[in-house]
Design an enzyme around this catalytic site. Structure first.
Site, PDB file in Angstrom:
ATOM      1  N   LYS A  68       0.820  -1.210   0.000  1.00 49.88           N
ATOM      2  CA  LYS A  68       0.000   0.000   0.000  1.00 49.88           C
ATOM      3  C   LYS A  68       0.857   1.265   0.000  1.00 49.88           C
ATOM      4  CE  LYS A  68      -4.275  -1.625   2.188  1.00 49.88           C
ATOM      5  NZ  LYS A  68      -5.177  -1.468   3.353  1.00 49.88           N
TER       6      LYS A  68
ATOM      7  N   CYS B   8      -0.458   0.753   6.400  1.00 51.04           N
ATOM      8  CA  CYS B   8      -0.904  -0.249   7.378  1.00 51.04           C
ATOM      9  C   CYS B   8      -1.935  -1.169   6.740  1.00 51.04           C
ATOM     10  CB  CYS B   8      -1.537   0.405   8.602  1.00 51.04           C
ATOM     11  SG  CYS B   8      -0.467   1.505   9.542  1.00 51.04           S
ATOM     12  N   ASP B   9      -2.006  -2.387   7.253  1.00 56.39           N
ATOM     13  CA  ASP B   9      -3.076  -3.292   6.860  1.00 56.39           C
ATOM     14  C   ASP B   9      -3.291  -4.295   7.988  1.00 56.39           C
ATOM     15  OD1 ASP B   9      -4.637  -3.932   4.142  1.00 56.39           O
ATOM     16  OD2 ASP B   9      -4.349  -5.776   5.274  1.00 56.39           O
ATOM     17  N   SER B  10      -4.536  -4.723   8.174  1.00 53.16           N
ATOM     18  CA  SER B  10      -4.858  -5.618   9.283  1.00 53.16           C
ATOM     19  C   SER B  10      -5.568  -6.874   8.797  1.00 53.16           C
ATOM     20  CB  SER B  10      -5.761  -4.905  10.310  1.00 53.16           C
ATOM     21  OG  SER B  10      -5.129  -3.760  10.829  1.00 53.16           O
TER      22      SER B  10
END
EC number: 3.6.1.9
Length: 210
Positions: free
Chosen positions: A60, A80-82
């Site tokens: 990203k 960020c990524d979750s």
């Protein structure tokens, strides 16, 4: 150099459309510019959930960096990524309400691990680029819910827009019994971890306060 001078020369970019991540930074006194990456969040190959979260975070922020021209002497980009790990499998946003209900039937009365990948790029007008990344993980313990509670929660629409089909700061808050780890990480961005990553790149957290 004083704080105000530092703030004025640093361009801070959040490569995420998540309202929760933006609000987390804003509550901590930081006002980033938001540029959405548009990256496909589907897994490129079977990988461990924590590695998937970190991989997507890097993709990203790199996508945003690649298409965004440098407009300041010093710029910091945050990606960020979750994903939620349940029984060793990664779960992102549910595709629809039926999937969200099934997810909650699985989570009710159990625990899972919320992994948030963090990747930070610092770049300067003269072409110097440095980057660092690390995931944060928090164990989430879910309350036992009745079928009616699950149906009512999914009907709010909230679970359809977040990784793991739950939030801790909204309608889903009462359904989280406890957590082990940083609660910011459950919101999708760990402030303590981000502070460490920025420090590794030579950026002082307090210099970013608005």
């Amino acid at each position: 150099m004083g704080r105000n001078a530092t703030v004025s020369r640093v361009r801070l970019i959040l490569a995420s459309q998540s309202p929760a991540r933006l609000a987390t930074l804003q509550r901590a006194g930081i006002e980033p510019e938001v540029i959405v990456s548009g990256v496909d969040e589907s897994a490129p190959a079977p990988v461990a959930p924590v590695d998937l979260a970190q991989h997507l975070a890097r993709r990203k922020v790199t996508a945003v960096a690649d298409r965004t021209p440098i407009e300041a002497d010093d710029e910091v980009l945050i990606g960020c990524d979750s994903v939620l790990e349940v029984d060793g499998q990664a779960h992102g946003k549910p595709a629809d309400a039926d999937e969200a209900v099934r997810r909650w039937l699985t989570l009710s009365g159990r625990s899972a691990i919320l992994h948030s990948g963090h990747h930070v790029i610092r770049r300067t007008e003269d072409g110097l680029i440095r980057e660092v990344g690390r995931p944060g993980s928090t164990v989430v313990h879910f309350a036992e819910l009745s079928a009616a509670e699950i149906e009512a929660y999914v009907a709010t629409g909230e679970p359809l827009h977040v990784a793991g089909a739950f939030t801790i700061d909204g309608y889903g808050g009462p359904f989280i019994s406890r957590i082990e780890g940083d609660h910011h990480n459950v919101l999708g961005l760990s402030l303590p971890l981000l502070r460490i990553l920025l420090d590794e790149l030579g950026v002082h957290w307090t210099d970013l306060w608005r």
